[in-house]
Design an enzyme around this catalytic site. Structure first.
Site, PDB file in Angstrom:
ATOM      1  N   HIS A 208       0.824  -1.203   0.000  1.00  0.00           N
ATOM      2  CA  HIS A 208       0.000   0.000   0.000  1.00  0.00           C
ATOM      3  C   HIS A 208       0.862   1.259   0.000  1.00  0.00           C
ATOM      4  CE1 HIS A 208       0.919   0.967   4.201  1.00  0.00           C
ATOM      5  NE2 HIS A 208       0.796  -0.328   4.463  1.00  0.00           N
TER       6      HIS A 208
ATOM      7  N   SER B 136       1.805   3.976  -5.147  1.00  0.00           N
ATOM      8  CA  SER B 136       2.367   5.195  -4.570  1.00  0.00           C
ATOM      9  C   SER B 136       3.668   4.896  -3.826  1.00  0.00           C
ATOM     10  CB  SER B 136       1.316   5.844  -3.673  1.00  0.00           C
ATOM     11  OG  SER B 136       1.669   7.166  -3.346  1.00  0.00           O
TER      12      SER B 136
END
Length: 315
Positions: free
Chosen positions: A76, A144
Site C-alpha cells: 500500500h 504510490s
C-alpha cells in the site's frame, strides 16, 4: 397465491427490507468502530482473504493472504493499509496467492517514533517479512509509496522478484512534479496528513477522481486512526520525501513491469508513467482515464483485468 395476497406479501417484504436498512444505518452511525470492523471483515471474506500475523525486528507486520498459485505481494501507499487491496483481491485470488501486508508505521503494523521509515529501510523490512512468509521469488506490486518500495526492493534483490506491478508509483522526478507535492515542499501542507477527523473525507477526495463507496463507520475509523498518526506520519512523510529517487539499474533491464496510472491522479503526476516506462525497458504502460491515485480502489475489476492480461503476456 391470489393478487391480493401477493400484494400483501410484497408489501411486508418491503417493510422488512426498510426496517433492516434502517437498522444497518443506525448501527453504522451509532457504533462506527464496531460497524467498521464488521464491514472490513465482510469485504475480506468476499475476496477470500484471511488475516495473518507476522513480525520483523521492532515491528508487528500483519498481512492479508488468500488464493493459491504464484505469490503476488501488494504494498500500500502512504496513509494506506493492507485493505487498499481487498476489493481488487477478489479478482486475483482465483489465480494467485495474494499477500498484502501493513507496512511499519501504517495500518495495524507496529509504530516506533524513533525508527527510520525511509524507502530503503522499508524495503529491508519487506525482505525480512518475505524471508518468513514467501522465501522464494514473488511477483511484487505497489501503489504510490508502495510502488517506490517495490522498485527499490527489485533493485536490491532482483533474484527475489519475478515481475513488478507499479500503480501510480512514487520514486521519480516526474511523478513528484505534481502540484500537491510542490505545495508540500513549499509549505508542508499535504492532504495525506490528517489533523482533524472530519478531514479524512478530503483525503479520500484528493486520492480519487470519484469517491468509492465507503460507509460512514469506515470513514470515521480511518479518520480517527489518521489523526492519532498525524505526528508520526508527518515525520515519515519527511523521510519518504528525502529518500533518493530511483535510478536506472542493470537489474531492471530484464524485469517485466506493468506501469499503471490514473490520468486524473492529483497526488503524483501522470508523467511519472512514462518515466517508469524508461526505467523498465520491458514494461507495459497503461493509462486509466477517469481514475485518480488509487486504481485498485476506484476501478478494481478493470485494474485486475489489465494485470491478468499482462501476466499472460509475460508468462
Amino acid at each position: 397465491m391470489d393478487p391480493q395476497q401477493f400484494v400483501y406479501f410484497f408489501s411486508a417484504l418491503l417493510s422488512l427490507g426498510a426496517a433492516l436498512l434502517m437498522a444497518l444505518v443506525l448501527f453504522d452511525r451509532l457504533a462506527p468502530m464496531t460497524a467498521a470492523r464488521a464491514g472490513i471483515a465482510l469485504e475480506r471474506l468476499r475476496s477470500g482473504l484471511r488475516l495473518r500475523q507476522a513480525g520483523v525486528p521492532g515491528f508487528a507486520m500483519p498481512y492479508l493472504e488468500g488464493g493459491k498459485g504464484e505469490t503476488l505481494v501488494l504494498l500500500h501507499g502512504f496513509a494506506g493499509d493492507k485493505d487498499n487491496f481487498t476489493r481488487i483481491a477478489r479478482f486475483l485470488t482465483p489465480h494467485y496467492r495474494v499477500i498484502a501486508p501493513d507496512l511499519p508505521g501504517f495500518g495495524d503494523a507496529g509504530r516506533d517514533p524513533q525508527a527510520g521509515y525511509g524507502i530503503a529501510e522499508q524495503a529491508e523490512r519487506l525482505r525480512a517479512l518475505l524471508d518468513q512468509i514467501a522465501p522464494g521469488r514473488v511477483h511484487l506490486g505497489g501503489n504510490s509509496m508502495g510502488g517506490f518500495i517495490a522498485a527499490q526492493f527489485a533493485a536490491a534483490y532482483p533474484e527475489r522478484v519475478a515481475s513488478l506491478w507499479l500503480l501510480d508509483a512514487a520514486g521519480t522526478e516526474a511523478s513528484h512534479s505534481s502540484e500537491v507535492l510542490k505545495r508540500y515542499e513549499a509549505s508542508g501542507d499535504m492532504p495525506l496528513l490528517v489533523r482533524e477527523e472530519q478531514e479524512y473525507g478530503a483525503l479520500v477526495d484528493a486520492c480519487t477522481q470519484e469517491r468509492p463507496f465507503l460507509p460512514h463507520s469506515v470513514l470515521t475509523a480511518l479518520g480517527r486512526r489518521a489523526v492519532a498518526d498525524f505526528p508520526l506520519h508527518t515525520a515519515i512523510m519527511q523521510q519518504v520525501a528525502a529518500s533518493p529517487l530511483l535510478q536506472p539499474q542493470p537489474q531492471y533491464a530484464a524485469l517485466p513491469a506493468l506501469v499503471v496510472w490514473g490520468e486524473q491522479d492529483g497526488i503524483l503526476h501522470p508523467s511519472g508513467a512514462a518515466a517508469f516506462g524508461q526505467l523498465f525497458p520491458r514494461s507495459r504502460v497503461v493509462m486509466m482515464p477517469g481514475v485518480g491515485h488509487l486504481p485498485m480502489v476506484e476501478e478494481p475489476r478493470r485494474t485486475a483485468q489489465d494485470y491478468l492480461e499482462f501476466r499472460r503476456g509475460s508468462a
